[in-house]
Design a protein around this motif. Structure first.
Motif, PDB file in Angstrom:
ATOM      1  N   GLN A  56      -5.022 -16.008  -0.861  1.00  0.00           N
ATOM      2  CA  GLN A  56      -5.282 -14.730  -0.353  1.00  0.00           C
ATOM      3  C   GLN A  56      -3.950 -14.167   0.315  1.00  0.00           C
ATOM      4  N   ILE A  57      -3.586 -13.062  -0.013  1.00  0.00           N
ATOM      5  CA  ILE A  57      -2.652 -12.116   0.625  1.00  0.00           C
ATOM      6  C   ILE A  57      -3.563 -11.089   1.567  1.00  0.00           C
ATOM      7  N   THR A  58      -2.940 -10.898   2.755  1.00  0.00           N
ATOM      8  CA  THR A  58      -3.636  -9.746   3.508  1.00  0.00           C
ATOM      9  C   THR A  58      -2.521  -8.661   3.842  1.00  0.00           C
ATOM     10  N   GLU A  59      -3.164  -7.330   4.018  1.00  0.00           N
ATOM     11  CA  GLU A  59      -2.314  -6.230   4.250  1.00  0.00           C
ATOM     12  C   GLU A  59      -3.142  -5.186   5.042  1.00  0.00           C
ATOM     13  N   GLU A  60      -2.558  -4.484   5.929  1.00  0.00           N
ATOM     14  CA  GLU A  60      -3.181  -3.404   6.334  1.00  0.00           C
ATOM     15  C   GLU A  60      -2.685  -1.820   6.321  1.00  0.00           C
ATOM     16  N   ALA A  61      -3.361  -0.761   6.136  1.00  0.00           N
ATOM     17  CA  ALA A  61      -2.869   0.422   6.091  1.00  0.00           C
ATOM     18  C   ALA A  61      -3.948   1.379   6.754  1.00  0.00           C
ATOM     19  N   VAL A  62      -3.317   2.787   6.933  1.00  0.00           N
ATOM     20  CA  VAL A  62      -4.148   3.725   7.553  1.00  0.00           C
ATOM     21  C   VAL A  62      -4.080   4.922   6.510  1.00  0.00           C
ATOM     22  N   THR A  63      -5.441   5.620   6.570  1.00  0.00           N
ATOM     23  CA  THR A  63      -5.407   6.950   5.870  1.00  0.00           C
ATOM     24  C   THR A  63      -4.736   7.881   6.906  1.00  0.00           C
ATOM     25  N   THR A  64      -4.246   9.229   6.251  1.00  0.00           N
ATOM     26  CA  THR A  64      -3.824  10.017   6.856  1.00  0.00           C
ATOM     27  C   THR A  64      -4.732  11.169   7.755  1.00  0.00           C
ATOM     28  N   VAL A  65      -4.480  11.804   8.617  1.00  0.00           N
ATOM     29  CA  VAL A  65      -5.266  12.771   9.549  1.00  0.00           C
ATOM     30  C   VAL A  65      -5.344  14.125   9.287  1.00  0.00           C
ATOM     31  N   ASP A  66      -6.618  14.679   9.346  1.00  0.00           N
ATOM     32  CA  ASP A  66      -7.080  16.129   8.954  1.00  0.00           C
ATOM     33  C   ASP A  66      -6.396  16.787  10.199  1.00  0.00           C
ATOM     34  N   GLU A  67      -5.514  17.578   9.956  1.00  0.00           N
ATOM     35  CA  GLU A  67      -4.792  18.477  11.195  1.00  0.00           C
ATOM     36  C   GLU A  67      -5.671  19.495  11.635  1.00  0.00           C
ATOM     37  N   ALA A  68      -6.819  20.084  11.018  1.00  0.00           N
ATOM     38  CA  ALA A  68      -7.758  21.163  11.535  1.00  0.00           C
ATOM     39  C   ALA A  68      -8.800  20.453  12.340  1.00  0.00           C
ATOM     40  N   MET A  69      -9.415  19.311  11.953  1.00  0.00           N
ATOM     41  CA  MET A  69     -10.049  18.805  12.717  1.00  0.00           C
ATOM     42  C   MET A  69      -9.498  18.101  14.114  1.00  0.00           C
ATOM     43  N   ALA A  70      -8.396  17.906  14.103  1.00  0.00           N
ATOM     44  CA  ALA A  70      -7.374  17.362  15.227  1.00  0.00           C
ATOM     45  C   ALA A  70      -7.221  18.358  16.198  1.00  0.00           C
ATOM     46  N   SER A  71      -7.135  19.758  15.530  1.00  0.00           N
ATOM     47  CA  SER A  71      -6.804  20.775  16.640  1.00  0.00           C
ATOM     48  C   SER A  71      -7.947  21.123  17.237  1.00  0.00           C
ATOM     49  N   ARG A  72      -9.151  21.102  16.570  1.00  0.00           N
ATOM     50  CA  ARG A  72     -10.568  21.395  17.017  1.00  0.00           C
ATOM     51  C   ARG A  72     -11.017  20.124  18.212  1.00  0.00           C
ATOM     52  N   GLN A  73     -10.615  19.202  17.778  1.00  0.00           N
ATOM     53  CA  GLN A  73     -11.081  18.092  18.988  1.00  0.00           C
ATOM     54  C   GLN A  73     -10.142  18.362  20.359  1.00  0.00           C
ATOM     55  N   VAL A  74      -8.942  18.823  19.953  1.00  0.00           N
ATOM     56  CA  VAL A  74      -8.167  19.102  21.251  1.00  0.00           C
ATOM     57  C   VAL A  74      -8.667  20.209  22.009  1.00  0.00           C
ATOM     58  N   ILE A  82       0.919  -1.258  -0.082  1.00  0.00           N
ATOM     59  CA  ILE A  82      -0.055  -0.048  -0.161  1.00  0.00           C
ATOM     60  C   ILE A  82       0.909   1.339  -0.117  1.00  0.00           C
ATOM     61  N   VAL A  83       0.836   1.922  -1.161  1.00  0.00           N
ATOM     62  CA  VAL A  83       1.560   3.252  -1.011  1.00  0.00           C
ATOM     63  C   VAL A  83       0.668   4.599  -1.395  1.00  0.00           C
ATOM     64  N   ASN A  84       1.181   5.528  -1.063  1.00  0.00           N
ATOM     65  CA  ASN A  84       0.676   6.926  -1.327  1.00  0.00           C
ATOM     66  C   ASN A  84      -0.640   7.117  -0.531  1.00  0.00           C
ATOM     67  N   PRO A  85      -0.631   6.987   0.733  1.00  0.00           N
ATOM     68  CA  PRO A  85      -1.737   7.345   1.547  1.00  0.00           C
ATOM     69  C   PRO A  85      -1.903   8.756   1.625  1.00  0.00           C
ATOM     70  N   THR A  86      -3.336   8.957   1.540  1.00  0.00           N
ATOM     71  CA  THR A  86      -3.981  10.400   1.755  1.00  0.00           C
ATOM     72  C   THR A  86      -5.036  10.493   2.590  1.00  0.00           C
ATOM     73  N   LEU A  87      -5.519  11.548   2.754  1.00  0.00           N
ATOM     74  CA  LEU A  87      -6.754  11.563   3.688  1.00  0.00           C
ATOM     75  C   LEU A  87      -8.015  10.705   3.452  1.00  0.00           C
ATOM     76  N   ASP A  88      -8.324  10.303   1.862  1.00  0.00           N
ATOM     77  CA  ASP A  88      -9.356   9.725   1.609  1.00  0.00           C
ATOM     78  C   ASP A  88      -9.119   8.626   0.673  1.00  0.00           C
ATOM     79  N   SER A  89      -7.831   8.215   0.301  1.00  0.00           N
ATOM     80  CA  SER A  89      -7.341   7.166  -0.809  1.00  0.00           C
ATOM     81  C   SER A  89      -6.285   6.414  -0.400  1.00  0.00           C
ATOM     82  N   LEU A  90      -6.146   5.267  -0.744  1.00  0.00           N
ATOM     83  CA  LEU A  90      -4.860   4.471  -0.463  1.00  0.00           C
ATOM     84  C   LEU A  90      -4.752   3.769  -1.876  1.00  0.00           C
ATOM     85  N   THR A  91      -3.259   3.536  -2.273  1.00  0.00           N
ATOM     86  CA  THR A  91      -2.918   2.832  -3.703  1.00  0.00           C
ATOM     87  C   THR A  91      -2.478   1.707  -3.422  1.00  0.00           C
ATOM     88  N   LEU A  92      -2.933   0.663  -3.941  1.00  0.00           N
ATOM     89  CA  LEU A  92      -2.236  -0.669  -3.735  1.00  0.00           C
ATOM     90  C   LEU A  92      -1.621  -1.083  -5.126  1.00  0.00           C
TER      91      LEU A  92
END
Length: 1184
Positions: free
Chosen positions: A1024-1042, A945-955
């Motif tokens: 089958q082959i399995t893998e896990e990945a995480v999309t990136t974090v929205d910095e503005a929303m994270a600051s509001r939550q804080v 899994i490469v190029n993770p973004t806020l709402d996309s992942l490339t396999l």
């Protein structure tokens, strides 16, 4: 005077035997005293073939005795050698030995020739052998240019040595430049001619310093041949050379190390001849090449190799027989054998013989008027010619002597006179050598003389033999008489024994034998006498012997040995322990005739011997000190009641060493067949001292007995006397009779021979009989020596035979033997299996059928059928056959079908079938081609899994390493994972097969996803082959939550929620204790998901949940793809861990999640699409 023949006695004491041997030595040719006139006698001379060192003075020996002392002269090359004219030659005074001084000047070659020495006095002339003097030679190797040798791996090679001709011939060996001997083996070895033979070469044989050395021992020099360079090219190197010179269409690779049957490098042809002289070492050599390396075997046709004179050298390539005789003539066969075949070479050996003596002439002393003979008898092959010489001159031209007459190998003398004295030479010669012997005739008239010293005193122990010497000489030969005392009469032969050499023997000397004895020698010329004195002494006797003693450890024991002896002799008493000296230990005390041992130890046990010595005799007595031990061996073994097949053995038991004897073990030795090897005969009770023993025919029995007590077995007794039973015909026939062919045209009949004990008589042989089983032929038979194999040649291929082997000896035949079935030799099958059919069962399994070959074409024992199969590319099957790895399956016996497992799906295969017998494989059937169908593919080789973004992942992925067919598409399944590791809804996505990259869009930010990815063919889905990945974090929303988290109102709200949850938990426990139950089961049944399948314990499912009251099961499962099951081992974060969360995904509003989701009590996760923690509203709804 005649020799008194001693009467035969049943038993001769050891001293008597020694006496007879002594007398035999004394009764030899009569020696003439040196003070009397006698012809010369050669006493020392150089060897016939005398090779000298050219760097040292030449010494040619010739020594002789005679009266008067002889003078010496020499001939060289048949003419007189005048030593006075040569200043370099001197003769040793009083001797005929020549010394030629060549160290200062002169050359050894100048004095090369044939020398003969003559020793002469007035009574005759003696001559030496012809002494051939030759200087040793060590010539240099001739200069030669040696080209490097290049050959292919596996070929044979001979490196010639061809050393220069030296005298004597040099010793040959091969070394390298470092003077290290080259290693030799069955594959590489040096021949008798010095050449170095390679049966097959290997790459490690490549070197540039193969050097042949010749060592000349006489001159102590070593000559060296030019080094030989050898390069062995491997098959790969040869293929590269071929490929560089051929186009693709004509390329054909070199064959790797093709195996081949043996052929002989030396000797050449099928037969050869060898001639050797009697008494020499016969050396026969066979060296073969082949791959694998052949092994050499030797046999003698129509005979056996002599056991004690046969030796194998050079890894059995050389057969040596020492002390060869005419009986060793015959045909010898060497056989070279490897896995691919065998060849043989026959060497016809003829043993010739240089002359050898049967009876050499002896010196003859006669008085005038007497008669006598000289006999010269020799043998050889061819028969030697006998010629006589007189004083070195051929007797035909020697002065005539009327007293002699020549009759072939004998000269007869009659009425000799003093002028008849001469030295006669007998020459026995043939083409291989000669013998020369000098024997004189000395005519003397001498009165008797006594040679024994006068007044010699002889002292002898009573009851033993006494020998009184009287050596004498006279011519004519005197007569001898013995007298006892001054006026005694001649001693009579009935009491005394008079020997030819004048010795008087008193067989049993008594006290009254003491006195003076006179020896009188008389002939017609006079008389001589001599007095000797005899004293008879009392024997030494042990009147009180030491006694056996059994003592406890730590006590004291004493042995006594009282001795009585002749007072005129000096007595010495010695104590021994186990026939050795006493230990040097202060505990042992010797006092005159006593031995005392204090503080006895276990090691002190043994035999203590008192030895009483005088100058004339010795006696001893022993006693055993036992500190409790195994019994002593029995003794006094005696055989009685001796019958053909039985005998009675009796014995006297030895000391039981304070432990009662339980039993006796009787063993026997067969001195005729297995000398030194003892076998068990029987056991008897410890109370018995006799045993009746059953015997076998033609065995030379000796028996021994061992006693056994609770501590163990005694040493064996001394062997009994030997008892030879009569011969009889064999009782049994050989066992393990087999008939198997080693070649297609022979039948090898083998059997286990009878041992010597089973032969029952001399001349053990075997009658070997055979005939074809299915024919009407009569039995063919042959009688062979005591061997274990017979080969019938010229048989048809693989024909059943009936065989029997019967033992026989000089007495008769064994009983009729059993008939055994065998077969003549097998040959390779002639026909390939036909009608080969292939039925492909599935993508990895095929079934092969074929028709059996005709039984007659098998030509051997059918062992089965062998299938060769391989994976090949279509269109290039024949071209690349050499580089294809073939697999082999063998099906036993007569099976006509078999399964081929482990095939690769979607592959092109070829196979053929061959029949197999004991000789090998038959021809292959035509290749049959088949294809395996598609199978499910393996898992994709990789998934990233490469190029993770806020709402996309490339396999990105790599296709399966084993597609096992044509890929139709990829399936991608993925689902989110919340912070409590619970799985969200599963998304199924199909991707074209030609893609290796895919981007997923519209994903949740800051969310972990789990991916399941596999390929598909027409046969189905792969692993089958399995893998896990995480999309990136929205910095503005994270600051509001804080920021919200730091507000006071938010903190208060959280505290109220926590209090409400605590109240709800209390209510839940109260309701549960009253027997209420959660409405989970009903809602689960109402919202059953058809994709949810029950999971078993072994694939990661959870157990069942039930209320304590009614125990009704509450099923749990994990939401997985309908056609795949995600197992625990696929990932640490597998669906097993997330089963509860997935199981709750029934409603969009999460009502069921609230009722059944909190088993792990994990922190709640934020997000609309993930599983939620139970809220107060949902908790209240659950109680409605």
């Amino acid at each position: 005077m005649q020799l008194k023949i001693m009467p035969k006695k049943k038993r001769l004491p050891a001293g008597r035997v020694a006496l007879i041997l002594f007398l035999c030595q004394m009764i030899s040719a009569l020696e003439v005293p040196l003070d009397l006139v006698q012809p010369p006698t050669i006493t020392q001379q150089s060897p016939k073939d005398y090779i000298i060192d050219p760097r040292e003075n030449i010494v040619i020996q010739c020594e002789a005795k005679g009266k008067p002392p002889p003078s010496f002269s020499w001939t060289r090359n048949g003419t007189h050698f005048d030593i006075d004219k040569d200043p370099l030659v001197t003769m040793k005074p009083g001797s005929g030995t020549l010394t030629i001084n060549i160290m200062n000047e002169g050359k050894a070659e100048t004095y090369e020739g044939v020398y003969q020495c003559t020793a002469r006095n007035e009574r005759g002339a003696a001559i030496s052998n012809n002494i051939v003097v030759r200087p040793s030679r060590s010539p240099l190797w001739t200069k030669e240019k040696l080209e490097p040798i290049t050959l292919r791996n596996g070929q044979s090679l001979v490196l010639p040595c061809r050393p220069p001709l030296g005298l004597p011939p040099p010793i040959i060996f091969w070394m390298d430049n470092s003077f290290q001997r080259l290693p030799q083996s069955e594959r590489v070895s040096q021949g008798l001619n010095g050449d170095l033979y390679f049966s097959n070469v290997l790459p490690e044989d490549t070197r540039e310093d193969y050097i042949c050395y010749a060592r000349f021992n006489h001159t102590q020099t070593i000559q060296q041949k030019q080094p030989i360079s050898v390069k062995v090219i491997s098959v790969d190197e040869l293929n590269d050379t071929i490929a560089a010179n051929l186009s693709d269409t004509e390329f054909y690779s070199a064959k790797p190390n093709r195996e081949r049957p043996p052929t002989f490098l030396t000797p050449e042809g099928n037969t050869s001849n060898k001639e050797e002289l009697r008494g020499n070492v016969l050396s026969l050599e066979c060296i073969a090449e082949g791959l694998p390396t052949p092994v050499i075997y030797w046999i003698k046709e129509d005979g056996t190799l002599p056991t004690n004179r046969t030796f194998y050298r050079n890894f059995k390539k050389t057969l040596q027989i020492i002390q060869v005789s005419e009986a060793d003539s015959g045909n010898y066969q060497c056989i070279a054998k490897n896995a691919l075949g065998a060849i043989h070479h026959t060497i016809s050996v003829t043993v010739k013989a240089a002359p050898y003596w049967i009876l050499a002439p002896q010196n003859l002393v006669l008085s005038p008027g007497e008669d006598g003979t000289l006999i010269c008898r020799a043998n050889g092959n061819p028969k030697p010619r006998i010629s006589w010489l007189s004083n070195g001159v051929p007797i035909e031209i020697a002065p005539d002597d009327p007293s002699r007459k020549i009759d072939g190998d004998t000269i007869i003398f009659s009425n000799v006179q003093e002028r008849s004295s001469a030295v006669y030479q007998c020459n026995a010669s043939n083409e291989y050598g000669y013998l020369l012997a000098n024997a004189f005739v000395n005519v003397l008239a001498e009165p008797p003389r006594i040679l024994t010293s006068a007044n010699t005193l002889y002292q002898v122990i009573a009851n033993r033999p006494a020998l009184l010497d009287c050596a004498f000489f006279g011519s004519p030969l005197p007569t001898i008489e013995w007298f006892k005392g001054a006026k005694g009469s001649a001693l009579r032969d009935d009491i005394y024994v008079l020997h030819e050499n004048g010795t008087l023997e008193i067989p049993v000397a008594q006290k009254d034998s003491t006195g003076t004895y006179t020896c009188v020698a008389r002939n017609k010329l006079g008389m001589a006498k001599n007095e000797v004195h005899l004293e008879i002494k009392d024997p030494t006797r042990i009147i009180k012997q030491p006694e056996y003693a059994v003592v406890q450890r730590g006590s004291t024991v004493s042995f006594e040995c009282k001795v009585k002896h002749d007072h005129t002799l000096t007595l010495t008493i010695t104590w021994l322990k186990d026939n050795g000296e006493l230990p040097s230990d202060g505990r042992f005390t010797v006092d005159k005739d006593h031995l005392e041992v204090a503080d006895v130890r276990d090691s002190d046990g043994g035999a203590y011997t008192c030895v009483a010595n005088t100058t004339l005799d010795m006696v001893s007595a022993s006693a055993v000190l036992s500190v409790v031990d195994v019994p002593n061996p029995p003794f006094d073994l005696e055989l009685t009641d001796q019958l053909d097949k039985s005998v009675q053995l009796s014995w006297t038991p030895g000391d039981d060493n304070n432990s009662p004897i339980i039993e006796f073990i009787i063993e026997y030795e067969d001195a005729m067949h297995e000398a030194g090897l003892w076998h068990h005969q029987t056991k008897v009770s410890g109370m018995q001292t006799t045993a009746q023993l059953k015997l076998s025919p033609y065995v030379n029995y000796s028996f021994r007995v061992m006693a056994v007590n609770s501590l163990g077995r005694s040493l064996p007794s001394e062997p009994s006397e030997q008892y030879l039973t009569k011969a009889a015909e064999p009782d049994t026939n050989p066992t393990a009779v087999e008939g198997l062919g080693s070649e297609p045209d022979n039948l090898v009949i083998t059997w286990k021979p009878l041992n010597g004990f089973e032969s029952n008589g001399p001349g053990l042989q075997y009658k070997v009989s055979w005939r074809q089983k299915d024919g009407d032929d009569e039995w063919a038979s042959v009688v062979v020596a005591n061997v274990s194999k017979y080969i019938v040649s010229g048989t048809p291929t693989f024909v059943p035979y009936l065989i029997k082997v019967q033992a026989l000896n000089d007495v008769g035949f064994a009983p009729e033997p059993a008939v055994v079935r065998g077969h003549s030799g097998e040959d390779l099958p002639m026909v390939a299996p036909g009608n080969v059919r292939v039925n492909v069962v599935n993508s990895t399994l095929a079934e092969v059928h074929w028709d059996p070959v005709p039984p007659k074409s098998i030509r051997g024992h059918l062992q089965g059928y062998r299938i060769y199969y391989w994976k090949a590319q279509e269109g290039s099957l024949k071209r690349n056959r050499r580089h294809i790895e073939k697999k082999i399956l063998t099906f036993q016996d007569s099976k006509t079908h078999g399964m081929l497992p482990g095939l690769e799906p979607f592959s092109h295969y070829a196979l053929n079938v061959r029949v197999v017998n004991g000789k090998g494989e038959g021809p292959a059937s035509p290749d049959r081609v088949f294809n395996t169908p598609e199978g499910v593919p393996s898992a994709p080789s990789s998934l990233k899994i490469v190029n993770p973004t806020l709402d996309s992942l490339t396999l990105e992925w790599d296709p399966p390493s084993r597609p096992n067919g044509i890929l139709t598409e990829y399936t991608l399944k993925y689902q989110p994972i919340n912070s409590t590791h619970e799985l969200g809804p599963l998304v199924d996505l199909k991707i074209p097969a030609n893609k290796t990259r895919w981007t997923l869009k519209n994903l949740n930010f800051s969310t972990r996803y789990k991916f399941y990815f596999y390929a598909q063919t027409a046969a189905g889905s792969g692993s089958q082959i399995t893998e896990e990945a995480v999309t990136t974090v929205d910095e503005a929303m994270a600051s509001r939550q804080v920021d919200i988290a730091t507000q006071g109102w938010f903190i208060g709200l959280m505290c109220a929620v926590a209090l409400l949850i605590l109240i709800l938990l209390i209510v839940c426990f109260i309701r549960r204790n009253k027997g209420g139950k959660y409405p989970v089961k009903e809602k689960e049944d109402a919202h059953a998901d058809p994709e949810i399948q029950p999971m078993k314990e072994d694939d990661g499912t959870f157990g069942e949940y039930s209320d304590a009251e009614d125990h009704k099961p509450l099923k749990k499962g994990s939401r997985t793809p309908s056609d795949r099951t995600v197992k625990k081992e696929d990932s640490d974060d597998s669906l097993v861990d997330y089963g509860e969360g997935v199981n709750g995904q029934f409603n969009e509003d999460g009502s069921f999640i609230g009722q059944y989701s909190g088993k792990k009590e994990k922190e709640p996760a934020e997000g609309n699409e993930s599983s939620e923690a139970p809220s107060p509203v949902n908790a209240m709804n659950s109680f409605v």
